[in-house]
Design an enzyme around this catalytic site. Structure first.
Site, short mmCIF file in Angstrom:
data_model
loop_
_atom_site.label_atom_id
_atom_site.label_comp_id
_atom_site.label_asym_id
_atom_site.label_seq_id
_atom_site.Cartn_x
_atom_site.Cartn_y
_atom_site.Cartn_z
N ARG A 1 48.33 49.02 40.96
CA ARG A 1 47.64 50.02 40.14
C ARG A 1 47.65 49.58 38.68
O ARG A 1 48.66 49.08 38.17
CB ARG A 1 48.33 51.38 40.26
CG ARG A 1 48.10 52.10 41.59
CD ARG A 1 46.67 52.59 41.70
NE ARG A 1 46.42 53.34 42.93
CZ ARG A 1 45.85 52.84 44.01
NH1 ARG A 1 45.49 51.57 44.02
NH2 ARG A 1 45.62 53.59 45.07
N GLU B 1 38.95 52.02 35.39
CA GLU B 1 38.16 51.53 36.52
C GLU B 1 37.07 52.55 36.85
O GLU B 1 37.33 53.75 36.86
CB GLU B 1 39.06 51.33 37.75
CG GLU B 1 40.08 50.23 37.58
CD GLU B 1 40.91 49.99 38.83
OE1 GLU B 1 40.65 50.65 39.87
OE2 GLU B 1 41.82 49.14 38.79
N HIS C 1 39.22 45.22 41.84
CA HIS C 1 39.95 46.13 42.73
C HIS C 1 39.43 46.05 44.17
O HIS C 1 38.95 47.03 44.74
CB HIS C 1 39.89 47.56 42.22
CG HIS C 1 41.07 48.37 42.66
ND1 HIS C 1 41.66 49.35 41.89
CD2 HIS C 1 41.81 48.32 43.80
CE1 HIS C 1 42.69 49.88 42.54
NE2 HIS C 1 42.80 49.27 43.70
#
Length: 319
Positions: free
Chosen positions: A239, A268, A286
């Site tokens: 994360r 993000e 990601h």
């Protein structure tokens, strides 16, 4: 018998959608855009269940406004930091996630990040791709060797252990920090450290595999980057909240950190624009669990949790 009504907030795998359409009265957001607070609140009055992704945020404010019709949120993710679990529980809404099934895919990507960062993948690709590769020298693009190096892992859950297993193939000397030591069968000879600070001192390579919580926010800050051996490589496939990005840039600037491999960011989508100027930061958007097999498995796991819930059973992954 009337099928439970299900909203799938993003475009999941074809196999997942087909199974959902078979078993539930399903509506899919084919536009594949994140669901905002108003969308989630409105949907709660029309659906018995929602399968959201990490892009849908069930804050305390949203939870307080959800309609009683909504009974379960079956997340298409392992991390649930986008859900205020106490608030949802107070509303009587069950919440599940999808552990286990994405460990290997995420660990594979962490290995890619570590190797790419260590061996100048960004600069190397640019040099060849732009036609700038017109010379060679023994000092050309010399990187950091992974084989036999000391690897520090923060968080030896499913993904951390999967990553350690792959790192053993490179004969890495594995050290880890966890809330408690692993049983010998799971540790597989890895050295346990009872503090993050102790681990950092031996981590030529450092890989983060812990969840984002208030306690782990900016886990890697200026003080902790300074504890790494000079020239360390850091990998984050967990994360973005775990890393103080300004502190990382400063550590890269001094050479305290030689390179970084990142699959997640504070913001993000988008990432940190300041990172783009640094070819010793190897970045991906990601996509740790983005393989066909894993996406199918995540979708099926979410649906299995729904199946159990609507059959009056306790879902396997109830949080």
């Amino acid at each position: 018998m009337t099928k439970p009504r299900l909203w799938i907030t993003r475009r999941l795998s074809d196999a997942t959608i087909a199974r959902a359409m078979r078993d539930y009265d399903t509506v899919v957001n084919h536009a594949d855009t994140p669901g905002g607070a108003e969308d989630l609140i409105a949907a709660s009055a029309d659906f018995d269940a929602i399968i959201p992704c990490h892009s849908e945020h069930f804050s305390a404010e949203v939870a307080a406004q959800l309609d009683p019709r909504l009974k379960i949120i079956a997340n298409h993710s392992v991390g649930v930091d986008h859900c205020d679990l106490p608030s949802l529980k107070a509303q009587g809404i069950a919440v599940t996630n999808t552990p286990d099934v994405l460990s290997d895919a995420t660990a594979e990507l962490a290995m890619l990040l570590m190797l790419g960062a260590a061996r100048n993948a960004v600069a190397g690709d640019r040099t060849v791709r732009t036609g700038a590769w017109d010379f060679w020298s023994p000092s050309f693009m010399v990187g950091k060797q992974v084989t036999g190096a000391r690897l520090g892992i923060i968080g030896m859950g499913r993904v951390g252990r999967a990553f350690a297993a792959k790192a053993r193939g490179f004969d890495m000397d594995i050290h880890y920090y966890n809330r408690s030591p692993l049983p010998d069968a799971q540790a597989q000879g890895a050295t346990y450290h009872d503090t993050v600070e102790s681990l950092l001192g031996v981590a030529d390579f450092l890989s983060l595999h812990c969840p984002a919580t208030p306690d782990t926010m900016d886990l890697m800050n200026a003080e902790r980057f300074a504890l790494l051996p000079p020239g360390a490589v850091i990998v984050n496939s967990a994360r973005g909240a775990l890393v103080d990005e300004d502190a990382l840039l400063a550590a890269l600037g001094t050479g305290q950190v030689a390179a970084a491999g990142l699959d997640c960011f504070k913001v993000e989508p988008g990432g940190n624009p300041a990172f783009a100027a640094h070819e010793n930061i190897f970045m991906l958007p990601h996509i740790g669990s983005a393989t066909t097999r894993t996406r199918d498995a995540m979708g099926f796991r979410a649906l299995e949790n729904l199946d159990a819930f609507f059959a009056g059973k306790t879902p396997k992954d109830l949080l």
